[in-house]
Structure formats: structure tokens, C-alpha cells
Design an enzyme around this catalytic site. Structure first.
Site, PDB file in Angstrom:
ATOM      1  N   GLU A  28      22.193  42.052  22.108  1.00 27.76           N
ATOM      2  CA  GLU A  28      23.782  42.078  22.058  1.00 27.76           C
ATOM      3  C   GLU A  28      23.981  42.497  20.499  1.00 27.76           C
ATOM      4  O   GLU A  28      23.561  42.881  19.903  1.00 27.76           O
ATOM      5  CB  GLU A  28      24.545  40.496  22.203  1.00 27.76           C
ATOM      6  CG  GLU A  28      23.893  39.526  21.327  1.00 27.76           C
ATOM      7  CD  GLU A  28      24.869  38.544  20.873  1.00 27.76           C
ATOM      8  OE1 GLU A  28      26.027  38.884  20.600  1.00 27.76           O
ATOM      9  OE2 GLU A  28      24.744  37.369  20.660  1.00 27.76           O
ATOM     10  N   LYS A  89      35.531  42.917  19.871  1.00 23.26           N
ATOM     11  CA  LYS A  89      34.537  42.087  20.405  1.00 23.26           C
ATOM     12  C   LYS A  89      34.770  42.210  22.116  1.00 23.26           C
ATOM     13  O   LYS A  89      35.950  42.003  22.493  1.00 23.26           O
ATOM     14  CB  LYS A  89      34.981  40.661  20.127  1.00 23.26           C
ATOM     15  CG  LYS A  89      34.306  39.439  20.718  1.00 23.26           C
ATOM     16  CD  LYS A  89      34.453  38.079  20.004  1.00 23.26           C
ATOM     17  CE  LYS A  89      34.204  36.978  21.061  1.00 23.26           C
ATOM     18  NZ  LYS A  89      34.624  35.779  20.250  1.00 23.26           N
ATOM     19  N   VAL A 109      27.462  37.956  24.460  1.00 20.50           N
ATOM     20  CA  VAL A 109      26.540  37.592  25.593  1.00 20.50           C
ATOM     21  C   VAL A 109      26.565  37.760  27.026  1.00 20.50           C
ATOM     22  O   VAL A 109      26.097  38.650  27.635  1.00 20.50           O
ATOM     23  CB  VAL A 109      26.024  36.086  25.275  1.00 20.50           C
ATOM     24  CG1 VAL A 109      25.210  35.463  26.461  1.00 20.50           C
ATOM     25  CG2 VAL A 109      25.497  35.687  24.011  1.00 20.50           C
ATOM     26  N   ASP A 143      39.240  26.109  25.749  1.00 21.24           N
ATOM     27  CA  ASP A 143      38.522  26.991  25.111  1.00 21.24           C
ATOM     28  C   ASP A 143      36.974  27.007  25.835  1.00 21.24           C
ATOM     29  O   ASP A 143      36.333  26.297  25.066  1.00 21.24           O
ATOM     30  CB  ASP A 143      38.791  27.270  23.789  1.00 21.24           C
ATOM     31  CG  ASP A 143      38.236  28.499  23.252  1.00 21.24           C
ATOM     32  OD1 ASP A 143      37.441  29.376  24.015  1.00 21.24           O
ATOM     33  OD2 ASP A 143      38.241  28.884  22.043  1.00 21.24           O
ATOM     34  N   SER A 145      33.735  29.598  26.712  1.00 19.14           N
ATOM     35  CA  SER A 145      33.283  31.121  26.686  1.00 19.14           C
ATOM     36  C   SER A 145      33.121  31.549  28.247  1.00 19.14           C
ATOM     37  O   SER A 145      32.483  30.904  28.933  1.00 19.14           O
ATOM     38  CB  SER A 145      32.092  30.993  25.577  1.00 19.14           C
ATOM     39  OG  SER A 145      31.535  32.197  25.675  1.00 19.14           O
ATOM     40  N   ASP A 147      30.793  33.536  28.617  1.00 20.83           N
ATOM     41  CA  ASP A 147      29.460  33.454  28.524  1.00 20.83           C
ATOM     42  C   ASP A 147      28.764  32.576  29.893  1.00 20.83           C
ATOM     43  O   ASP A 147      27.677  32.777  30.304  1.00 20.83           O
ATOM     44  CB  ASP A 147      28.810  32.963  27.117  1.00 20.83           C
ATOM     45  CG  ASP A 147      29.054  33.777  26.075  1.00 20.83           C
ATOM     46  OD1 ASP A 147      29.314  35.085  26.475  1.00 20.83           O
ATOM     47  OD2 ASP A 147      28.525  33.599  25.050  1.00 20.83           O
ATOM     48  N   LYS A 164      25.179  26.747  18.870  1.00 18.03           N
ATOM     49  CA  LYS A 164      25.802  26.129  17.405  1.00 18.03           C
ATOM     50  C   LYS A 164      26.538  24.900  17.565  1.00 18.03           C
ATOM     51  O   LYS A 164      27.501  25.145  18.711  1.00 18.03           O
ATOM     52  CB  LYS A 164      26.494  27.241  16.537  1.00 18.03           C
ATOM     53  CG  LYS A 164      25.622  27.990  16.050  1.00 18.03           C
ATOM     54  CD  LYS A 164      26.100  29.094  14.722  1.00 18.03           C
ATOM     55  CE  LYS A 164      25.187  29.920  14.406  1.00 18.03           C
ATOM     56  NZ  LYS A 164      25.684  31.297  14.213  1.00 18.03           N
TER      57      LYS A 164
HETATM   58  N1  PSU Z   1      27.425  32.101  18.557  1.00 20.45           N
HETATM   59  C1  PSU Z   1      26.620  32.521  17.521  1.00 20.45           C
HETATM   60  N2  PSU Z   1      26.585  33.667  17.138  1.00 20.45           N
HETATM   61  C2  PSU Z   1      27.196  34.714  17.800  1.00 20.45           C
HETATM   62  C3  PSU Z   1      28.038  34.258  19.048  1.00 20.45           C
HETATM   63  C4  PSU Z   1      28.021  33.134  19.373  1.00 20.45           C
HETATM   64  O1  PSU Z   1      25.928  31.643  17.154  1.00 20.45           O
HETATM   65  O2  PSU Z   1      27.042  35.886  17.473  1.00 20.45           O
HETATM   66  C5  PSU Z   1      28.720  35.434  19.678  1.00 20.45           C
HETATM   67  C6  PSU Z   1      28.060  35.885  20.869  1.00 20.45           C
HETATM   68  O3  PSU Z   1      28.240  37.074  20.981  1.00 20.45           O
HETATM   69  C7  PSU Z   1      28.762  35.057  22.155  1.00 20.45           C
HETATM   70  C8  PSU Z   1      30.089  34.896  21.656  1.00 20.45           C
HETATM   71  O4  PSU Z   1      28.622  35.667  23.440  1.00 20.45           O
HETATM   72  O5  PSU Z   1      30.107  34.894  20.237  1.00 20.45           O
HETATM   73  C9  PSU Z   1      31.091  34.157  22.094  1.00 20.45           C
HETATM   74  O6  PSU Z   1      32.423  34.169  21.836  1.00 20.45           O
HETATM   75  P1  PSU Z   1      33.474  33.442  22.616  1.00 20.45           P
HETATM   76  O7  PSU Z   1      33.349  32.092  22.258  1.00 20.45           O
HETATM   77  O8  PSU Z   1      34.675  34.011  22.147  1.00 20.45           O
HETATM   78  O9  PSU Z   1      32.954  33.479  24.202  1.00 20.45           O
HETATM   79 MN    MN Z   2      37.176  31.311  23.646  1.00 21.99          MN
END
Ligand code: PSU
Ligand code: MN
Length: 309
Positions: A28, A89, A109, A143, A145, A147, A164
Site C-alpha cells: 500500500e 488518501k 488497505v 467511525d 474503516s 478496510d 494499532k
Molecule cells: N494503521 C496504521 N498505519 C497506517 C494505516 C492504518 O497503523 O498507515 C492506514 C492504512 O492505509 C489503512 C488506513 O488502510 O490508514 C485506514 O484509514 P481509515 O481508518 O480512514 O479507513
Molecule cells: Mn474513518
């Protein structure tokens, strides 16, 4: 394999590897554009690719370059993307906008899973996935993701070190269960929390003994007709895990700041990651790099076993 149209640009090395049914590992780029500081992100991207190559697999770093979904970015393109001032992003709903607007962006992801699957890649290596956020507001904010949705819908093996603990890991695991995504612990049944090997007793739903075992789970899952992805969780390597209490302290500060500043939507994760990097004064960065390399190595081995019929 889905025929490639004009919206995609497939690197020649990756194309040949896929045609020859050789091992390919997707990578990614949100981690480059929004996850890690410059120039460490660039050095790391190169090291990860080298690790995959030295295992005998072909790396395919994915991102959006001037409106094209590029699978297999070269070093110059990675450098350009990392330094492009308005790199966005890119999750699933963002691709069409970037294509039409000729934009640039790092794929999340979810975004990377989707692009990888479009060209027939089966294995993807990353650090941590997105998931269900802890509340960053006194008001209820939902919220979650994309993913997780991607894992439910796209048949790919995603190798990571869990997520994390900026997230609610228990809720994240519950939702993965609801979405019928196998969570495969690599040589352990503990679900890792990125910086730590364990996450307060949270468990994976199956343990794989080695890379070959992971490949067998994936082949069985898809052979049975399921269409979802598999999440493979690899604990951070020895000597690189951080103290749980210390990380927790930084995360609480970061979440508090996000609440005060009313950070919302797509900006939440990059904000928290950035604050975590700063608050830990590079310690988290070191752990981050070590596990990304370790995950890439294991993903390459899994990809090789996926090629064995
Ligand atoms: N968690 C990490 N490092 C990252 C991300 C998440 O520890 O770089 C990035 C990844 O690309 C993941 C994205 O897909 O953040 C998720 O963002 P969101 O929560 O907005 O879906
Ligand atoms: Mn989000």
C-alpha cells in the site's frame, strides 16, 4: 484475471510475473503519503521491496499517479508520490474522483486490496489495518474503516500486525467475525496490537504453523466458495515491541487532541498516526519499520506457496 482497461497501468515486471503465475506481493501507499514521515517512508518502501525480491517474489506497490491506478510503482514514482503536495488518501470510494480529476494518492488497505485483486494478485503485506475507532467525541461517532468492508468482500490474503490500539481492537475483531473474515494468527493465537505481541487477551480464530499452512487455509477458504479475504496477523518481531502502558499513554493524548480539534472522517487515522510518531519520538517509527519488513518477508513466502498447485 480481470482484463486491464485504461484506468489501470500495470508495471511490466508485475505483468510478466502474473502471466507466469509467479509470486507477487502487493504493497500500500497510504503508509507512505499519510502514515510515516519523509524521508524514512521512502527508504522503507525501498527496503520492503528488496525484502520481497530477495525472497523470490515480485513486489507491486500500488498508488494513484495522475489519475491512473498504477500497480507496480517504480522508485521514481514512489518518490514523486511521497513528495506530491496534494497526495490524497485513496479508499474504495475515492478512485473514480481521482481518475476524473487526474489526482495523485496513496491507496489504503481497502484501496490496495481492490486494485491488487483487479489484476489477479492474491497476497498483500502491510503494517496495520484500519478498524472500529474508539470514540473521539462525547457525541456518538460511528467511525469504521472501509478496510473491514474490503476484507469482507475482496478475496485477498492480507498480512499485517493486527491494528494499532488507536482503535477499539475488541470491536474490530467482533466485526471481522460478523463479516466472516478468517483471522489467522501466524505462529500464535494472540491477536497482536501492532506495537505489542498481545492485546489484552484478544485471540485470533485459527493459528497457522507457517507460510504453507496460511496458503492452505486460503486455498480451502476460496475453494469452498467464500469470497472474503483472510487476515493474517504476525506479531511484531522480538526486541521491537513497545511497552503497552507507554503506547497507551500516547494514544490517549492523541485521541484527546483529535477530540479537541474536532478531527473527523478520513483525517482521523492520519492525525492519530502522526501524533503517535511525534509523541514516541521515533521509537514507534523504529518498531513500525521492523514489523513492515518482517511482514513483507512472510507475505512473500505465503505468495510462493499460493503458486504451488
Ligand atoms: N494503521 C496504521 N498505519 C497506517 C494505516 C492504518 O497503523 O498507515 C492506514 C492504512 O492505509 C489503512 C488506513 O488502510 O490508514 C485506514 O484509514 P481509515 O481508518 O480512514 O479507513
Ligand atoms: Mn474513518
Amino acid at each position: 484475471m480481470v482484463p486491464i482497461n485504461n484506468y489501470f497501468s500495470l508495471d511490466e515486471r508485475v505483468k510478466i510475473a502474473l502471466e507466469k503465475k509467479q509470486a507477487v506481493v502487493a504493497l500500500e501507499t497510504t503508509v507512505i503519503t499519510h502514515g510515516l514521515p519523509y524521508p524514512e517512508n521512502i527508504d522503507l518502501a525501498r527496503e520492503i521491496e528488496n525484502t520481497i525480491s530477495s525472497e523470490g517474489a515480485t513486489p507491486a506497490t500500488i498508488g494513484v499517479i495522475q489519475g491512473k491506478v498504477r500497480v507496480g510503482l517504480n522508485q521514481i514514482e514512489i518518490q514523486e508520490l511521497a513528495t506530491y503536495p496534494q497526495a490524497e488518501k485513496v479508499s474504495l470510494r475515492d478512485f473514480s474522483k481521482l481518475v476524473v480529476r487526474q489526482g495523485w494518492g496513496g491507496t489504503t488497505v481497502a484501496g490496495t486490496m481492490w486494485a491488487a485483486h483487479q489484476v489477479g494478485i492474491q497476497v498483500f503485506s502491510t503494517g496495520g489495518i484500519g478498524g472500529v475507532h474508539r470514540s473521539t467525541s462525547k457525541h456518538f461517532i460511528f467511525d469504521v474503516s472501509t478496510d473491514l468492508l474490503a476484507l469482507a468482500q475482496i478475496p485477498l490474503i492480507v498480512v499485517c500486525s493486527g491494528a494499532k490500539s488507536i482503535l477499539n481492537l475488541e470491536a474490530t475483531l467482533e466485526l471481522l467475525e460478523t463479516l466472516a473474515v478468517p483471522v489467522v494468527g501466524y505462529q500464535t493465537d494472540s491477536f497482536p496490537a501492532f506495537y505489542t505481541k498481545e492485546s489484552g487477551g484478544l485471540k485470533t480464530n485459527v493459528t497457522a504453523a507457517n507460510a504453507e499452512d496460511v496458503a492452505q487455509f486460503a486455498k480451502a477458504h476460496w475453494g469452498l466458495g467464500f469470497k472474503s479475504g483472510l487476515l493474517v496477523t504476525v506479531p511484531p518481531p522480538d526486541g521491537q515491541s513497545l511497552q503497552y502502558d507507554e503506547v497507551e499513554k500516547y494514544i490517549e493524548i492523541a485521541i484527546q487532541e483529535a477530540e479537541t480539534k474536532q478531527i473527523r472522517g478520513q483525517a482521523v487515522t492520519p492525525f492519530l498516526l502522526d501524533r503517535l510518531n511525534d509523541l514516541s519520538q521515533g521509537k514507534s517509527l523504529q518498531a513500525n519499520l521492523a514489523l513492515l519488513l518482517n511482514n513483507a518477508r512472510i507475505a512473500a513466502q505465503i505468495a510462493k506457496y499460493m503458486c504451488v498447485v
